[in-house]
Design a protein around this motif. Sequence first.
Motif: not given
Length: 180
Positions: A78, A85, A107, A110, A112
């Motif tokens: 998150t 995500l 998502h 990005q 992540l």
Amino acid sequence: MSSTTTSFPERIELSGEALVLRDWTEADLAAMPELFDHPDIAYWTPIASPFDEAAARARLERNRQLRAEGTAIVLAITVDGGAPLGEVMLRRAPEGTELGYAVGPAHRGQGLAARAVRLMAAYAFEQLGADQVILELEAENAASVAVATKAGFSLLDVPLIKGDLKGRPYALQTWGLNLT
């Protein structure tokens, strides 16, 4: 480090890299199919496909069982401790401390996964005493190769791990990150 020397805490929340990695909860069950019911995840990972509410509940229960056994930690990725995500996993295996991840299609792009992998690797080094963490991935999975590179991992000169997953053969490369 022996795979049985340290048990995992009952609850874990890690903050850093502009992320909060936290335990999955029942409140996340409705969000899980949107994250994991995707052809890319079905192809590259052992995550169940199709991934529906029943698969979400089974995954949550399995994650809790693995934690209780001291085998693996699976945390929601998150940005603020809220909506998941994706997920990042740390697994103790005979070959070492292995990390894995999956980010929901909406998502991606990005950073992540790379940030979550770096944060989980730091946890493995600092809290679990790991000397090295590894990623096992297919060379053809360009997105995962990019994550490994961005997270600071290097391809190790070890034999490929070959097998069969969901009816298709695979050959996994091993990437490593050492305690610095």
